[in-house]
Design an enzyme around this catalytic site. Structure first.
Site, PDB file in Angstrom:
ATOM      1  N   CYS A   1       0.837  -1.216   0.000  1.00 39.76           N
ATOM      2  CA  CYS A   1       0.000   0.000   0.000  1.00 39.76           C
ATOM      3  C   CYS A   1       0.866   1.257   0.000  1.00 39.76           C
ATOM      4  O   CYS A   1       1.492   1.594   1.012  1.00 39.76           O
ATOM      5  CB  CYS A   1      -0.927  -0.028   1.213  1.00 39.76           C
TER       6      CYS A   1
ATOM      7  N   CYS B   1      -0.150   3.936   2.551  1.00 43.05           N
ATOM      8  CA  CYS B   1       0.233   3.491   3.893  1.00 43.05           C
ATOM      9  C   CYS B   1       1.679   3.860   4.185  1.00 43.05           C
ATOM     10  O   CYS B   1       2.009   4.337   5.280  1.00 43.05           O
ATOM     11  CB  CYS B   1       0.055   1.982   4.028  1.00 43.05           C
TER      12      CYS B   1
END
Length: 298
Positions: free
Chosen positions: A34, A37
């Protein structure tokens, strides 16, 4: 529940739920693949480090390795960031993507929760000492109050109540330039706090109402001509500088009652400054504010 799931639940309890009994836990649901993230992670880590003394810790949950935990929290997209306290989710922090946004949200949460932190423990130790300094200062012993605040400052040099008390003690001692220098040296985040504004008001008031060695001539002028509002104003200022706040308030209120707009409301403005210096939560201020309202609107 499989053995792996039971292990994941136990790890979550140990790393997140149990610490949340006394701390505020930032729970970051993320994954290695991600991109957002990875971009958010340094922000969370920095803020958690900055707020460690406030009782904040960071727990990172890899959703690929903890699919069962992610499912329990119904995580549908990542990053998802929650705040947990005493085993309960208390806020969704996902929308905070910058350091300032996250800190603003945490500040709001921390004001509402009994977090066990180093800051809270230090505050509990300092609070009675500050109260003692304020009591001594209110009793008129400015030199002793300054000594008390100086000693507390060794424990908490950036505590706003300590900085304020010390500056107001200097003002009471007539050390106006030293008080001014101390306040001017404060960083912006401290300079804007209400405690510091109170000290600044005390300094402003002291400069607008310098001490008078002998009140008798001013008292005589008022006695000779009670309608001389300037004489009343000068006497009220002198009494305020001498530390007789009740007599000062009575004088300012007498002027407001006689002519509330006199000298562009100077008496009312001076009285409001006095309220700020004494402290707006002080019972004496509350009673004088009622008297001022009656004089203005009665």
């Amino acid at each position: 529940m499989s053995a792996a799931e039971r292990e994941a639940v136990q790890a979550f309890r140990t790393e997140v739920v149990e610490p949340s009994m006394t701390k505020l836990v930032i729970v970051d649901f993320w994954a290695e693949w991600c991109g957002p993230c990875k971009a958010l992670s340094p922000v969370l880590e920095k803020v958690a480090a900055d707020y460690a003394d406030k009782g904040v810790i960071l727990a990172k949950i890899d959703t690929d390795k903890n699919q069962f935990i992610a499912a329990q929290f119904q995580i549908r997209s990542i990053p998802t960031v929650y705040a947990m306290f005493q085993g309960q989710l208390v806020a969704d922090l996902t929308s905070a993507r910058t350091e300032s946004q996250l800190k603003a949200m945490l500040d709001q949460i921390l004001r509402q929760l009994p977090i066990d932190s180093a800051d809270a423990q230090a505050e509990a130790e300092i609070e009675p000492l500050v109260a003692m300094g304020e009591e001594v200062l209110g009793g008129g012993d400015a030199a002793r109050a300054l000594s008390i605040f100086d000693q507390i400052a060794e424990m908490a040099p950036d505590h706003p109540a300590v900085l304020s008390g010390r500056a107001r003690a200097l003002v009471a001692l007539g050390e106006l330039d030293e008080a001014d220098a101390a306040l001017a040296a404060l960083p912006d985040d401290l300079a804007k706090l209400p405690e510091i504004e109170r000290a600044r008001a005390a300094l402003t008031l002291a400069r607008s109402a310098p001490a008078v060695d002998d009140l008798a001539p001013l008292e005589a002028a008022v006695a000779a001509n009670p309608d001389d509002l300037q004489a009343r104003f000068d006497l009220a200022n002198a009494r305020m500088a001498a530390g007789d706040r009740q007599a000062a308030a009575d004088g300012f209120l007498a002027i407001v009652t006689a002519d509330r707009d006199w000298n562009e409301g100077a008496a009312r403005q001076q009285l409001l400054k006095l309220f700020e210096v004494v402290g707006l939560e002080d019972p004496w201020v509350s009673s004088q504010r009622r008297r001022l309202s009656a004089a203005l609107f009665g």
